[in-house]
Design a protein around this motif. Structure first.
Motif, short mmCIF file in Angstrom:
data_model
loop_
_atom_site.label_atom_id
_atom_site.label_comp_id
_atom_site.label_asym_id
_atom_site.label_seq_id
_atom_site.Cartn_x
_atom_site.Cartn_y
_atom_site.Cartn_z
N ASP A 40 0.83 -1.20 0.00
CA ASP A 40 0.00 0.00 0.00
C ASP A 40 0.87 1.25 0.00
O ASP A 40 1.52 1.58 0.99
CB ASP A 40 -0.91 -0.02 1.23
N ARG A 41 0.92 1.94 -1.14
CA ARG A 41 1.65 3.19 -1.33
C ARG A 41 3.14 3.05 -1.05
O ARG A 41 3.81 4.02 -0.71
CB ARG A 41 1.04 4.32 -0.50
N LYS A 68 4.62 13.69 -2.13
CA LYS A 68 5.52 12.89 -2.94
C LYS A 68 5.32 11.39 -2.75
O LYS A 68 6.05 10.60 -3.33
CB LYS A 68 6.98 13.25 -2.61
N ARG A 69 4.34 11.01 -1.94
CA ARG A 69 4.13 9.58 -1.70
C ARG A 69 3.70 8.87 -2.98
O ARG A 69 3.03 9.46 -3.85
CB ARG A 69 3.09 9.37 -0.61
N LEU A 116 -1.72 -8.73 6.61
CA LEU A 116 -0.30 -8.74 6.92
C LEU A 116 -0.08 -8.45 8.40
O LEU A 116 -0.70 -7.55 8.96
CB LEU A 116 0.44 -7.71 6.07
N ASN A 117 0.80 -9.20 9.01
CA ASN A 117 1.11 -9.02 10.43
C ASN A 117 2.50 -8.47 10.66
O ASN A 117 3.00 -8.48 11.78
CB ASN A 117 0.95 -10.35 11.17
N ALA A 118 3.12 -8.03 9.58
CA ALA A 118 4.46 -7.44 9.69
C ALA A 118 4.64 -6.45 8.55
O ALA A 118 3.88 -6.45 7.58
CB ALA A 118 5.54 -8.52 9.64
N ALA A 119 5.64 -5.60 8.68
CA ALA A 119 5.98 -4.63 7.65
C ALA A 119 7.45 -4.78 7.31
O ALA A 119 8.24 -5.35 8.08
CB ALA A 119 5.67 -3.21 8.13
N TYR A 120 7.83 -4.25 6.16
CA TYR A 120 9.23 -4.29 5.77
C TYR A 120 10.09 -3.65 6.86
O TYR A 120 9.76 -2.59 7.39
CB TYR A 120 9.46 -3.56 4.45
N GLY A 121 11.17 -4.31 7.21
CA GLY A 121 12.09 -3.76 8.20
C GLY A 121 11.84 -4.22 9.61
O GLY A 121 12.68 -3.99 10.50
N ASP A 122 10.68 -4.85 9.86
CA ASP A 122 10.41 -5.33 11.22
C ASP A 122 11.43 -6.41 11.60
O ASP A 122 11.82 -7.25 10.79
CB ASP A 122 9.01 -5.92 11.32
N GLU A 130 13.22 -0.13 0.80
CA GLU A 130 11.81 0.25 0.62
C GLU A 130 11.74 1.63 0.00
O GLU A 130 12.50 2.53 0.37
CB GLU A 130 11.09 0.23 1.97
N ILE A 131 10.84 1.81 -0.95
CA ILE A 131 10.61 3.11 -1.58
C ILE A 131 9.17 3.52 -1.29
O ILE A 131 8.23 2.77 -1.57
CB ILE A 131 10.83 3.05 -3.10
N SER A 132 8.99 4.71 -0.74
CA SER A 132 7.65 5.20 -0.44
C SER A 132 7.37 6.55 -1.08
O SER A 132 6.26 7.05 -1.00
CB SER A 132 7.44 5.31 1.07
N GLN A 133 8.38 7.15 -1.73
CA GLN A 133 8.20 8.45 -2.36
C GLN A 133 8.61 8.40 -3.82
O GLN A 133 9.54 7.68 -4.20
CB GLN A 133 8.99 9.53 -1.63
#
Length: 852
Positions: free
Chosen positions: A58-59, A196-197, A262-268, A184-187
């Motif tokens: 998501d974004r 910029k997202r 999802l129960n986790a995010a990138y970098g957790d 991870e890229i968010s912008q």
């Protein structure tokens, strides 16, 4: 016998014709042709570009890089592994002209660029001058080996000036922070304005390259033939000689598979449990609350008694002794793992070049081995499991003073009530100040009255003089015992550590020190006399002797005043309001504190840890060092035993043992009450402490052998070397089929066709002939049927892909012909969710092959 004859002709563009021919350009081309000849017509090719995998969330977009076995940079062996010719690419100058032993280009790092559009290729990234053309490509990620190589410069001949004019081109500014294989890229790097997202369901384009470095001799224009003008060499191909791929990422809120939670995010990070061994690999450790309580309150010891140690401590997610990081939260599986550090070294120290790791999947039995040893920081992505493992051996404090802040990873002071930062301290100063009690640096001093000499070990950056900078009143108020002033002159009075007891900074542990009003967590403590003049001290004892005062055993009278022991010989003991934990070993540590019995007005004679806010008294040449009554705090790197072993050493018949009793001291603080806020302690009945405070010092500790299995007769599974357990069961995603609580109506509402309406163009098209829309937010399996208003089936699309939450429709019928403009009905059968009908309108454009 046959001979191969290679015939080539040198052609130079834009060289002009007679009588204005540019012979300079021709000579440059001739030099290139000669270099190619000297290299047996083998072109110099950099490390092949990595395969870049994208996970759309998501974004945001998550990427990870991999080098397949066919690559000349498989396991990043380019220039390092000499076993195969594909890994050996030489600098012709170094090999042919100079005969330099440093002739190979070696892999150095990765660079990732966002491209402005799908029409940009890897060949378009760099402008004619060799720099990145930011009109078409912007660098969004880079990493490089931690080896001291940062700025890499190529030199290009400028023939418009002369044959000997070279222009330096900065090809890359490295971070020198180690290789990472995920990011991870968010912008959107090309976005204008404040927002910029990334936008969901918009296509973004990226390309990754690898680069190598060789600088056998720094370039000198006067010796151009024998020095390196081409230090930077980048990818010209993908793995196996394939074209460098442009990767498309399309963020979406379905995380690839609508209905998956999802129960986790990138970098957790994950929760790590240490089974054997010690060390942290330069990771800042934080034990879990349950493990900390084990250490504080103790566990049953073999043979009876209480052992104040978490034998197999768990660490908070992301704060363990090894780095296991979520890379692809969709791919995580509910597995249990053990991670072994494997060493060929028979000593307790683990040499980086002979230590590696292996990961054992306890659920499936699979075993994965590290691609590299621990000498180089490396993030290894485990693609099938959705996480990465990064382990590197770490230096000790003072081993490499200019690296990683001399081993200082993290330090902070946290009050449970930030509005009342009641604890302060004597902030270290420099030169011949009485407040110069931390001796980082490299200064010598000839002053004979007081000892102002610096102590070796923290000279390069003097990092340990600047700890706890969150508040001005705590900055420079704690330090390692190894760097504390040892002056014991009665004329000076600022000596904090004991003379004659040298402790190596290399032994410094990571500790958390908690000062609390919870008396159940207080530490039974020896109290030291801090007055330099025995004639002025109670009982006329020497400095650093046990206080000559009846012990305080936590008894309080009706008025809240301390009641001291009446037992003969029960002297020198009290209670420190808090505890300390060694984060590497899981041990609760001994804490001692001091007080100056002569400073009665500053609470120096009551056996209670209750500093005041006064630093110095007097004026001019009649200055007295008060330091709040000298209630210094000492953390000893020894398992908590109420100081019994320390006291036993004082009267031991062995002179060696008596002299060594201070040799395990680790940290020392010089506390005060906060003089800026006029802070006050509470009564003994109320726990003395206004609000709890946690002081953390996390330092780099190398992995080493350590036996923690005390309760099992020393039975070891990894010979005492580090062994860890972790699980991904609690962070694995929950599929729609396994989620009985899923709101299926809400999921159906999120299924759409975009754009709707369609007016001849979307931005998804691949070329000027293409037309395309997306049906978005679909589960793994779905059937999409397009009907005209009269019920005629126009097209049917099938989806069976858990990594993509949409399907593309090229706005053509089953025969591949463009449809007519108008209204259509799109029926979606989303497996596991339900069915939905979408009304869609499309206005088709006429084919225009020239003006699209």
């Amino acid at each position: 016998m046959t001979n191969d004859i290679t015939i080539g002709a040198v052609w130079v563009s834009d060289a002009g014709g007679c009588p204005n021919t540019s012979f300079r350009k021709i000579r440059v081309a001739d030099d290139l042709a000669q270099s190619l000849f000297d290299n047996n017509f083998q072109t110099i090719e950099g490390p092949e570009a990595p395969r870049m995998v994208v996970r759309a969330l998501d974004r945001k977009l998550v990427f990870y890089l991999a080098n397949d076995p066919i690559s000349n940079n498989y396991q990043e062996k380019y220039g390092y592994d000499l076993s195969e010719a594909k890994y050996r690419v030489v600098s012709p100058k170094a090999a042919n002209y100079v005969k330099s032993p440093d002739s190979l280009y070696k892999f150095e790092g990765y660079r990732v660029f966002q491209l402005r559009s799908r029409y940009v290729t890897a060949a378009d990234i760099f402008a004619e001058d060799g720099t990145v053309d930011n009109s078409v490509a912007i660098e969004v990620f880079k990493c490089d080996i931690r080896n001291g190589v940062t700025r890499v410069i190529n030199y290009e001949k400028n023939t418009d000036v002369s044959d000997t004019t070279y222009v330096p081109v900065i090809k890359v500014e490295g971070d020198d922070s180690g290789i990472r294989h995920s990011f991870e890229i968010s912008q959107d790097a090309f976005a204008e304005g404040e927002e910029k997202r990334l936008v969901n369901y918009k296509n973004y384009y990226f390309v990754a390259v690898a680069y190598a470095h060789n600088n056998f001799a720094p370039f000198n224009a006067k010796r151009a033939d024998s020095t390196q003008d081409l230090a930077y060499l980048e990818s010209s191909k993908g793995a196996g000689g394939s074209p460098i791929a442009v990767v498309t990422g399309t963020p979406n809120p379905a995380n690839g598979d609508m209905g998956t939670v999802l129960n986790a995010a990138y970098g957790d990070g994950v929760i790590i449990k240490r089974i054997e061994g010690a060390g942290n690999g330069a990771n800042a450790l934080t034990m879990s609350d349950s493990s900390e309580n084990q250490a504080v309150f103790g566990v049953p010891a073999a043979g009876g008694g209480t052992l104040h140690q978490a034998l197999q401590p768990t660490y908070k997610a992301g704060n363990g002794p090894v780095t296991v990081k979520v890379v692809d939260p969709v791919k995580l599986k509910p597995y249990d793992f053990e991670l072994y550090l494997v060493s060929n070294d028979t000593t307790s120290q683990m040499k980086a070049d002979s230590t590696s790791w292996k990961l054992v999947n306890l659920t499936t039995g699979d075993v994965i081995y590290s691609e590299r040893n621990l000498q180089t920081a490396n993030e290894q992505v485990i693609e099938d499991y959705g996480f990465s493992v990064a382990i590197g051996q770490a230096p000790r404090p003072s081993d490499s003073q200019d690296l990683r802040r001399n081993g200082m990873l993290y330090n902070d002071v946290i009050f449970s009530d930030p509005s009342n930062p009641w604890l302060a301290g004597v902030s270290d100063q420099e030169d011949r100040s009485y407040l110069n009690w931390i001796r980082s640096g490299n200064k010598t001093d000839t002053f004979r009255l007081c000892n102002f000499e610096d102590i070796k070990g923290d000279s390069a950056g003097q990092y340990y003089e600047k700890l706890l900078e969150r508040y001005s009143t705590t900055l420079g108020t704690w330090a390692p015992w190894a760097l504390a002033a040892k002056d014991s002159s009665t004329a000076c009075g600022f000596g904090v550590a004991r003379n004659g007891h040298s402790v190596a900074l290399t032994a410094l542990p990571s500790v958390d020190i908690v000062i609390t009003k919870d008396k159940s967590k207080w530490t039974r403590s020896v109290v030291f006399e801090m007055n330099e003049e025995p004639l002025l001290a109670e009982g006329r004892v020497d400095k650093f002797s046990v206080r000559s005062h009846q012990s305080w055993n936590m008894d309080v009278d009706a008025s809240g005043r301390p009641v001291y022991s009446t037992i003969e010989g029960d002297t020198g003991y009290s209670w420190f309001p808090g505890y300390a934990i060694n984060q590497e070993t899981g041990e609760r540590l001994n804490i001692y504190f001091g007080e100056d019995s002569y400073l009665k007005v500053h609470n120096g004679d009551d056996m209670i840890w209750n500093p005041t806010s006064t630093i110095l008294e007097g004026t001019g040449g009649n200055i007295a060092v008060v330091f709040g009554g000298k209630h210094y705090i000492y953390i000893e790197n020894s398992r908590y035993d109420s100081g019994r072993a320390f006291v036993a050493a004082i009267s031991h018949p062995s002179d060696f043992i008596r002299q060594a009793r201070f040799n395990k001291m680790a940290w020392v603080g010089v506390p005060l009450l906060n003089y800026l806020t006029n802070a006050k302690l509470t009564s003994l009945n109320d726990g003395l402490i206004p609000n709890d405070v946690r002081i953390s010092f996390k330092v780099s500790r190398p992995y080493t052998k350590y036996n923690t299995d005390i309760n099992n007769n020393g039975t070891l599974r990894n010979n005492g070397f580090p062994l860890y357990y972790f699980s991904t069961k609690d962070i694995a995603p929950i599929k729609l089929a396994d989620n009985a609580n899923a709101d299926k109506d809400a999921l159906l509402d999120r299924i759409h066709a975009v754009p709707n309406p369609y007016y001849g163009y979307t931005g998804y098209e691949l070329n000027r002939y293409d037309t395309r829309i997306k049906i978005i937010n679909l589960p793994q399996r779905a059937t999409v049927s397009v009907y005209s208003l009269d019920g005629t089936l126009v097209r049917r699309l099938e989806k069976d892909n858990a990594n993509q939450s949409f399907v593309d429709w090229d706005i053509r019928n089953a025969k591949g012909l463009p449809i007519a403009s108008g209204m259509y009905l799109i029926h979606v059968n989303a497996e596991g969710i339900g069915e939905k009908v979408i009304r869609w309108f499309g206005a088709m454009r006429p084919i225009d092959i020239t003006n699209y």
